[in-house]
Write a protein that holds these residues in place. Structure first.
Motif, short mmCIF file in Angstrom:
data_model
loop_
_atom_site.label_atom_id
_atom_site.label_comp_id
_atom_site.label_asym_id
_atom_site.label_seq_id
_atom_site.Cartn_x
_atom_site.Cartn_y
_atom_site.Cartn_z
N VAL A 14 7.27 -2.83 -1.80
CA VAL A 14 7.45 -1.68 -2.70
C VAL A 14 6.41 -0.61 -2.39
O VAL A 14 6.71 0.58 -2.32
N PRO A 18 7.10 4.50 -0.30
CA PRO A 18 6.80 5.94 -0.24
C PRO A 18 6.44 6.41 1.17
O PRO A 18 6.72 7.55 1.53
N ARG A 22 8.37 9.44 3.01
CA ARG A 22 7.72 10.64 3.53
C ARG A 22 8.20 10.92 4.95
O ARG A 22 8.52 12.04 5.32
N PHE A 80 15.82 2.74 -5.04
CA PHE A 80 15.11 1.45 -5.11
C PHE A 80 13.81 1.55 -5.88
O PHE A 80 13.49 0.71 -6.71
N ILE A 81 13.05 2.63 -5.65
CA ILE A 81 11.78 2.77 -6.36
C ILE A 81 11.92 3.61 -7.62
O ILE A 81 10.92 3.93 -8.26
N GLY A 82 13.16 3.90 -7.98
CA GLY A 82 13.38 4.56 -9.26
C GLY A 82 12.97 6.02 -9.30
O GLY A 82 12.74 6.58 -10.37
N TRP A 83 12.87 6.63 -8.13
CA TRP A 83 12.44 8.03 -8.12
C TRP A 83 13.60 9.00 -8.25
O TRP A 83 13.42 10.20 -8.15
N HIS A 110 7.68 12.15 -7.26
CA HIS A 110 7.32 10.75 -7.10
C HIS A 110 7.61 9.97 -8.37
O HIS A 110 6.93 8.98 -8.69
N LEU A 112 7.27 10.67 -11.48
CA LEU A 112 6.38 10.76 -12.65
C LEU A 112 6.31 12.18 -13.19
O LEU A 112 6.05 13.13 -12.46
N SER B 198 0.84 7.26 -4.41
CA SER B 198 2.30 7.19 -4.48
C SER B 198 2.78 5.75 -4.35
O SER B 198 3.79 5.37 -4.95
N LEU B 201 2.46 4.40 -7.78
CA LEU B 201 3.55 4.93 -8.60
C LEU B 201 4.85 4.19 -8.34
O LEU B 201 5.61 3.90 -9.27
N ALA B 202 5.10 3.88 -7.08
CA ALA B 202 6.32 3.15 -6.73
C ALA B 202 6.32 1.78 -7.40
O ALA B 202 7.35 1.34 -7.94
N VAL B 203 5.18 1.10 -7.38
CA VAL B 203 5.10 -0.23 -7.98
C VAL B 203 5.36 -0.16 -9.49
O VAL B 203 6.16 -0.94 -10.03
N SER B 205 6.91 2.17 -11.18
CA SER B 205 8.27 2.62 -11.43
C SER B 205 9.27 1.48 -11.23
O SER B 205 10.15 1.23 -12.06
N ARG B 206 9.11 0.77 -10.14
CA ARG B 206 9.98 -0.36 -9.83
C ARG B 206 9.88 -1.47 -10.89
O ARG B 206 10.87 -2.04 -11.30
N ALA B 209 11.66 -0.44 -14.06
CA ALA B 209 13.10 -0.55 -13.88
C ALA B 209 13.52 -2.02 -13.92
O ALA B 209 14.53 -2.37 -14.53
#
Lengths: 215, 215
Positions: A14, A18, A22, A80-83, A110, A112, B198, B201-203, B205-206, B209
């Motif tokens: 996870v 990002p 990118r 997948f990462i909910g962005w 990102h 947030l 970031s 943030l991904a962690v 957010s995931r 979810a």
DNA sequence: TAGATTGTTAATCGATTAACAATC
DNA sequence: TAGATTGTTAATCGATTAACAATC
């Protein structure tokens, strides 16, 4: 359309997402349409198989010989990462660090969306920082509940971090991003990520000392 | 007195050291003289054997039944992570984040002494932030060399991070702490730690979810 | 077709946890 | 002494890397 239930995913994977994203965005700017794991792996300096497994977690499938279709891949990783739909968040502690985070334009892309800052300093309450209101900390629990805020960011000093965390819990916040250098005591089920600056400092310091020693 | 050569230590262990240290300092304030792994493990919510192995890395030995002598343990851990004599460092990018880092009093106790900030903004150059001078970025390589600076902190935006890193390399800097959300291209041997916001943030957010999904 | 790339299964590696003898 | 704790060796666990058949 029914979504598949989310499977548990390895945290390291996870955390890498990002970085892929990118790189993928950069490729899209260059009008690239297909991308292979081999290419991504070289670009990010990781093992190709690792990339393949990470991308597989998002549910996408590629085509042998050509790779993955870039637009689909970007969508899959973002989802997948909910962005794909950012979460609102509250931040407590509008010092320099808090101000910096309130001002980061990039967070919106990102996942947030920091909607308000909180502080106890009367000189800050009522003002705006980066276009966001600064409110009295005591008002957080009520507001968080009414606005269904689920993410809280702690940028106060170590001394006040637990108090702030308790306010957040009272407001029903479910995930805490803690920049204060102190462990927080939270009930099970609350998601916690510590931004561990002193840990990083220790690693840097130790590595420097080790390299002095010739290793 | 000749020091033992530094053995390579697992990064996760090094990263945990500051947590032990914080706990140990608190115990010292309470006039505690001896502390056991069992106690530390409970306090930090980790496995006792893990604590024992981590502490063993510092070279200290304990006494069965009583544990470790607190003053010696603190000294051993501080020495292990090189916090007994702080390193000077340069920071580039005196925005909100840079200002926050320049102002952290705690760094001095964490092996880091930021002696100057650098920026390209004429409105900032020549001023002082948190008692530290803000200088023109172009002056960094020369100054870093003359002052034997080995640690550089990057708090500029993604766009300028590589340029700043190159300035640091030209100045002979050996370790880079990068807060910019972009990968840096560095020669081998240079120590690099990315503060990967970031990824965190991904962690978060995931996990949010996933918890919505009941797992 | 030939060959690069995917997807998957097996092997390796490193960190954490478990087990247990030694010790004060 | 009895028993808690250290120090160490073995087992487990999870992530990464290697190997390889399937595929377009």
């Amino acid at each position: 359309m029914k979504d598949k239930p989310l499977r548990i995913a390895p945290t390291p994977s996870v955390r890498r997402m990002p970085r892929y994203l990118r790189c993928l965005h950069a490729l899209r700017s260059d009008r690239v349409e297909w991308v292979s794991c081999t290419f991504l792996a070289q670009r990010l300096n990781v093992d190709p198989t690792l990339v393949r497994k990470d991308l597989a977690l998002t549910g996408i499938t590629g085509k042998p010989k050509v790779g993955y279709y870039l637009p689909d891949l970007i969508t899959a990783v973002e989802k997948f990462i909910g962005w794909d739909n950012p979460e609102d968040a509250f931040l407590v502690g509008v010092g320099h660090l808090g101000t910096a985070l309130l001002g980061f334009e990039g967070f919106a892309r990102h996942g947030l969306n920091i909607v308000a800052g909180f502080d106890n300093d009367p000189g800050k309450i009522g003002r705006e920082v980066a276009g966001k209101p600064v409110l009295e900390a005591a008002k957080l629990p009520d507001l968080a509940q009414r606005m269904h805020i689920r993410i809280g960011i702690i940028t106060v000093g170590a001394r006040n971090a637990q108090t702030v965390a308790d306010l957040m819990l009272a407001g029903g916040i479910r995930a805490i991003w803690n920049f204060a250098p102190t462990p927080l005591d939270l009930p099970p089920g609350i998601i916690l990520e510590n931004e561990d600056l002193s840990g990083t400092l220790a690693v840097i310091s130790r590595r420097l000392a080790a390299s002095d020693d010739g290793i």
